[in-house]
Design a protein around this motif. Structure first.
Motif, PDB file in Angstrom:
ATOM      1  N   PHE A 121      -0.213  10.949  16.850  1.00  0.00           N
ATOM      2  CA  PHE A 121       0.972  10.512  16.301  1.00  0.00           C
ATOM      3  C   PHE A 121       0.651   9.661  14.972  1.00  0.00           C
ATOM      4  CE2 PHE A 121       2.057  10.912  20.796  1.00  0.00           C
ATOM      5  CZ  PHE A 121       3.672  11.163  20.591  1.00  0.00           C
ATOM      6  N   HIS A 122       1.587   9.984  14.024  1.00  0.00           N
ATOM      7  CA  HIS A 122       1.504   9.460  12.918  1.00  0.00           C
ATOM      8  C   HIS A 122       2.311   8.137  12.902  1.00  0.00           C
ATOM      9  CE1 HIS A 122      -0.161  13.032  11.331  1.00  0.00           C
ATOM     10  NE2 HIS A 122      -0.315  12.506  10.134  1.00  0.00           N
ATOM     11  N   ASP A 123       3.474   8.285  13.494  1.00  0.00           N
ATOM     12  CA  ASP A 123       4.501   7.258  13.754  1.00  0.00           C
ATOM     13  C   ASP A 123       4.822   7.089  15.216  1.00  0.00           C
ATOM     14  OD1 ASP A 123       5.801   6.504  10.661  1.00  0.00           O
ATOM     15  OD2 ASP A 123       5.349   8.836  11.158  1.00  0.00           O
ATOM     16  N   ALA A 124       5.397   6.002  15.753  1.00  0.00           N
ATOM     17  CA  ALA A 124       5.820   5.831  17.058  1.00  0.00           C
ATOM     18  C   ALA A 124       6.683   4.420  17.071  1.00  0.00           C
ATOM     19  CB  ALA A 124       5.025   5.910  18.149  1.00  0.00           C
ATOM     20  N   LEU A 125       7.861   4.295  16.797  1.00  0.00           N
ATOM     21  CA  LEU A 125       8.444   3.057  16.644  1.00  0.00           C
ATOM     22  C   LEU A 125      10.009   3.142  17.487  1.00  0.00           C
ATOM     23  CD1 LEU A 125      10.929   3.123  14.464  1.00  0.00           C
ATOM     24  CD2 LEU A 125       9.271   3.630  13.068  1.00  0.00           C
ATOM     25  N   GLY A 126      10.265   1.841  17.768  1.00  0.00           N
ATOM     26  CA  GLY A 126      11.485   1.587  18.043  1.00  0.00           C
ATOM     27  C   GLY A 126      12.315   0.565  17.368  1.00  0.00           C
ATOM     28  N   GLU A 127      13.570   0.651  17.250  1.00  0.00           N
ATOM     29  CA  GLU A 127      14.398  -0.125  16.270  1.00  0.00           C
ATOM     30  C   GLU A 127      15.664  -0.715  16.705  1.00  0.00           C
ATOM     31  OE1 GLU A 127      14.335   1.151  11.983  1.00  0.00           O
ATOM     32  OE2 GLU A 127      16.691   1.249  12.253  1.00  0.00           O
ATOM     33  N   VAL A 137      15.743  -4.451  12.885  1.00  0.00           N
ATOM     34  CA  VAL A 137      14.185  -4.909  13.339  1.00  0.00           C
ATOM     35  C   VAL A 137      13.639  -4.026  14.233  1.00  0.00           C
ATOM     36  CG1 VAL A 137      13.150  -6.714  14.248  1.00  0.00           C
ATOM     37  CG2 VAL A 137      15.116  -7.380  13.199  1.00  0.00           C
ATOM     38  N   GLY A 138      12.489  -3.636  13.783  1.00  0.00           N
ATOM     39  CA  GLY A 138      11.768  -2.641  14.568  1.00  0.00           C
ATOM     40  C   GLY A 138      10.186  -3.005  14.709  1.00  0.00           C
ATOM     41  N   THR A 139       9.248  -2.170  15.510  1.00  0.00           N
ATOM     42  CA  THR A 139       8.097  -2.432  15.585  1.00  0.00           C
ATOM     43  C   THR A 139       7.523  -1.151  16.149  1.00  0.00           C
ATOM     44  OG1 THR A 139       6.337  -3.946  16.595  1.00  0.00           O
ATOM     45  CG2 THR A 139       8.208  -3.346  18.091  1.00  0.00           C
ATOM     46  N   GLY A 140       6.025  -1.084  15.926  1.00  0.00           N
ATOM     47  CA  GLY A 140       5.300   0.325  16.435  1.00  0.00           C
ATOM     48  C   GLY A 140       4.178   0.546  15.419  1.00  0.00           C
ATOM     49  N   TYR A 181       0.500  -0.975  12.504  1.00  0.00           N
ATOM     50  CA  TYR A 181       1.119  -1.433  13.533  1.00  0.00           C
ATOM     51  C   TYR A 181       1.890  -2.864  12.909  1.00  0.00           C
ATOM     52  CZ  TYR A 181      -1.799   1.300  16.446  1.00  0.00           C
ATOM     53  OH  TYR A 181      -2.616   2.238  17.158  1.00  0.00           O
ATOM     54  N   SER A 182       3.037  -2.794  12.733  1.00  0.00           N
ATOM     55  CA  SER A 182       4.080  -3.578  12.182  1.00  0.00           C
ATOM     56  C   SER A 182       5.274  -4.093  12.716  1.00  0.00           C
ATOM     57  CB  SER A 182       4.359  -3.098  10.836  1.00  0.00           C
ATOM     58  OG  SER A 182       3.511  -2.530   9.949  1.00  0.00           O
ATOM     59  N   LEU A 183       5.527  -5.179  12.766  1.00  0.00           N
ATOM     60  CA  LEU A 183       6.902  -5.872  12.898  1.00  0.00           C
ATOM     61  C   LEU A 183       7.526  -5.627  11.600  1.00  0.00           C
ATOM     62  CD1 LEU A 183       9.198  -7.139  14.841  1.00  0.00           C
ATOM     63  CD2 LEU A 183       8.057  -9.489  13.989  1.00  0.00           C
ATOM     64  N   TYR A 184       8.787  -4.991  11.378  1.00  0.00           N
ATOM     65  CA  TYR A 184       9.436  -5.015  10.284  1.00  0.00           C
ATOM     66  C   TYR A 184      10.992  -5.220  10.276  1.00  0.00           C
ATOM     67  CZ  TYR A 184      11.194  -0.423  11.894  1.00  0.00           C
ATOM     68  OH  TYR A 184      11.767   0.503  12.625  1.00  0.00           O
ATOM     69  N   PHE A 185      11.351  -5.418   8.967  1.00  0.00           N
ATOM     70  CA  PHE A 185      12.891  -5.840   8.809  1.00  0.00           C
ATOM     71  C   PHE A 185      13.241  -4.822   7.793  1.00  0.00           C
ATOM     72  CE2 PHE A 185      10.364  -9.400  10.091  1.00  0.00           C
ATOM     73  CZ  PHE A 185      11.113  -9.953  11.251  1.00  0.00           C
ATOM     74  N   LYS A 186      14.660  -4.527   7.981  1.00  0.00           N
ATOM     75  CA  LYS A 186      14.971  -3.648   6.913  1.00  0.00           C
ATOM     76  C   LYS A 186      16.608  -3.594   6.678  1.00  0.00           C
ATOM     77  CE  LYS A 186      16.019   0.486   9.261  1.00  0.00           C
ATOM     78  NZ  LYS A 186      16.872   1.562   9.077  1.00  0.00           N
ATOM     79  N   GLY A 187      17.178  -3.000   5.668  1.00  0.00           N
ATOM     80  CA  GLY A 187      18.588  -3.171   5.771  1.00  0.00           C
ATOM     81  C   GLY A 187      19.054  -2.977   4.077  1.00  0.00           C
ATOM     82  N   LYS A 188      20.368  -3.316   3.846  1.00  0.00           N
ATOM     83  CA  LYS A 188      20.927  -2.966   2.749  1.00  0.00           C
ATOM     84  C   LYS A 188      21.907  -4.287   2.512  1.00  0.00           C
ATOM     85  CE  LYS A 188      21.043   2.115   2.124  1.00  0.00           C
ATOM     86  NZ  LYS A 188      19.947   1.955   0.988  1.00  0.00           N
ATOM     87  N   LEU A 189      21.747  -4.998   1.399  1.00  0.00           N
ATOM     88  CA  LEU A 189      22.637  -6.028   1.196  1.00  0.00           C
ATOM     89  C   LEU A 189      23.489  -5.624  -0.187  1.00  0.00           C
ATOM     90  CD1 LEU A 189      20.267  -9.051   1.755  1.00  0.00           C
ATOM     91  CD2 LEU A 189      21.949  -8.106   3.115  1.00  0.00           C
ATOM     92  N   ARG A 195      12.928  -4.121   2.506  1.00  0.00           N
ATOM     93  CA  ARG A 195      12.179  -3.710   3.604  1.00  0.00           C
ATOM     94  C   ARG A 195      10.943  -4.982   3.621  1.00  0.00           C
ATOM     95  NH1 ARG A 195       9.540   1.859   3.075  1.00  0.00           N
ATOM     96  NH2 ARG A 195      11.674   2.259   2.577  1.00  0.00           N
ATOM     97  N   MET A 196      10.795  -5.605   4.637  1.00  0.00           N
ATOM     98  CA  MET A 196       9.578  -6.289   4.835  1.00  0.00           C
ATOM     99  C   MET A 196       8.892  -6.134   6.120  1.00  0.00           C
ATOM    100  SD  MET A 196      11.563  -9.783   3.564  1.00  0.00           S
ATOM    101  CE  MET A 196      12.911  -9.586   4.823  1.00  0.00           C
ATOM    102  N   ALA A 197       7.597  -6.437   5.993  1.00  0.00           N
ATOM    103  CA  ALA A 197       6.737  -6.269   7.259  1.00  0.00           C
ATOM    104  C   ALA A 197       5.634  -7.008   7.260  1.00  0.00           C
ATOM    105  CB  ALA A 197       6.353  -4.813   7.402  1.00  0.00           C
TER     106      ALA A 197
END
Length: 447
Positions: A121-127, A137-140, A181-189, A195-197
């Motif tokens: 697995f390169h990526d495995a996340l839930g958001e 908000v997501g993590t994995g 392995y991150s907790l991240y925040f992303k969006g558009k204003l 994006r921040m992690a």
């Protein structure tokens, strides 16, 4: 049951579901004429599962660094065929505010590598979507990284043969092919895409890119790591780019008008260590990176289908005292007897380090159907210029070539030549002594 078997069964199960759905004319799935492998979970298609596949095959000749060996035998140049990337993505929106994303596959499979390797697995996340497109908000295990645009490149649309890998600043030292392995925040204003992690670095003891013990020059510390903080912010002046996944496009092939200015950072307290003073006292230093970049992708003539793609970046990097890392992409060799050769074996060259780096690339999409039913061409030129504290000369790498777009980025052949410097270590310093090259033909197939 092996990881390869499990991943293969998952992918085949999805394909079977798509086929069964198409045969039954299931009313819960909308008709899909786009060529996508996509299964709708509700009537309007807002809930779905999608799969993709990509394979990048390299056929190349590498003029090796002096003293390079293969299994102990001197080899001045090496011809090889390898799988640069083989990937399967499975992702989707399974409820109004729930998104998942997985990517599995492998990188850098060569004639020198371990046989019968399994996928991983390169990526495995839930958001979770918190406030529309303004905040999720997501993590994995994820590529939602800071610093710069191509800290997370979309591999299927890379303009040149490869992304500017120096932007993957901790690649395989404290991450897994840029994923963390991150907790991240992303969006558009409005037009600001952010994006921040917060990431927990992977253990240096499990990395093969450096020794576990400190040395005179800085290395990533093998002691338990503190948290890593990073972010990237783009102001999008024209068309808005998708932020569904973390991976940024390299070229839109004239389908979008994009002009972005971005800035990013990465910080980790006491991430590096080195030995100092006459008694070799162990000291720690912070990892601090800052970047600014600009991306421009613009159609030129809508009737002809021509377009231009350009990217420029500056990065200031503090990895600690005289840190320099040599990187050789899918290195076709495995040893060296070259006395004083700083680069090491094969196609290695100083790619990352404490200091400053300028990078640029430009590509021109020629007219649509230039080659009739065989598509068109997209010539490109890229270059990296770095001034590293640990080298006495500047490091200049440049590449040029073209993409033969048979069916856009889905089916393309790329021819690419890279020129890299060779550095020698001596009593008076580390200086450039020579240049070597690498010629690559890549065949890309994507669904």
């Amino acid at each position: 049951m092996t990881k390869f078997t499990v991943c293969s069964l998952l992918f085949l199960t999805l394909l079977f579901s798509l086929d069964v759905n198409a045969q039954k004319g299931n009313t819960s799935a909308q008709k899909n004429d786009s060529g996508e492998l996509k299964y709708h979970l509700n009537e309007d298609g807002s809930h779905y599962v999608k799969a993709t596949f990509l394979n990048q095959i390299w056929v190349r000749n590498t003029w090796n660094n002096p003293g390079t060996t293969v299994d102990g035998y001197l080899e001045n140049q090496t011809f090889d065929i390898g799988l640069r990337r083989t990937r399967i993505q499975l992702f989707g929106k399974i409820a109004d505010k729930i998104f998942f994303y997985t990517q599995f596959g492998n990188n850098n499979l060569t004639y020198l590598g371990e046989r019968k390797q399994g996928l991983f697995f390169h990526d495995a996340l839930g958001e979770l979507e918190v406030i529309g497109n303004k905040l999720s908000v997501g993590t994995g295990l994820t590529g939602w990284n800071g610093v710069s645009r191509y800290a997370s490149p979309s591999i299927g649309s890379i303009l040149s043969l490869d992304a500017p890998l120096y932007q993957q600043t901790t690649n395989d030292a404290t991450d897994q092919f840029l994923r963390k392995y991150s907790l991240y925040f992303k969006g558009k204003l409005n037009r600001l895409d952010y994006r921040m992690a917060i990431s927990k670095p992977m253990a240096v003891s499990q990395s093969g890119v450096q020794p576990d013990n400190p040395a005179e020059n800085a290395l990533f510390a093998a002691s338990p790591a503190s948290l890593q903080w990073h972010g990237y912010y783009m102001y999008q002046f024209q068309d808005l780019e998708s932020n569904l996944t973390p991976y940024n496009a390299g070229s839109y092939l004239g389908k979008k008008s994009v002009f972005n200015i971005g800035a990013g950072f990465l910080f980790q307290n006491d991430a590096m260590w080195f030995l100092n003073g006459p008694n070799d006292a162990l000291e720690y230093g912070n990892l601090s990176l800052f970047s600014m970049d600009v991306f421009y992708d613009q159609p030129l003539d809508s009737n002809k289908g021509t377009a231009i793609t350009a990217y420029g970046a500056f990065q200031a990097s503090d990895y600690g005292r005289n840190y320099v890392r040599n990187v050789g992409v899918m290195n076709p060799t495995n040893g060296t007897v070259g006395a004083g050769i700083f680069n090491g074996a094969g196609n290695n060259f100083p790619m990352m380090g404490t200091g400053s780096t300028f990078y640029g690339q430009i590509g021109y999409l020629m007219e649509r159907n230039l080659l009739g039913t065989w598509g068109t061409l997209q010539p490109f030129l890229t270059s990296q210029l770095s001034d590293f504290d640990g080298l006495d000369d500047s490091m200049l790498m440049y590449e040029y070539g073209f993409n033969w777009l048979i069916r856009g980025n889905q089916t393309k052949l790329s021819m690419h030549y890279q020129s890299r410097p060779v550095f020698m270590e001596g009593t008076s310093g580390t200086f450039q002594s020579d240049r070597k090259g690498m010629l690559v033909v890549q065949f890309q197939i994507a669904i």
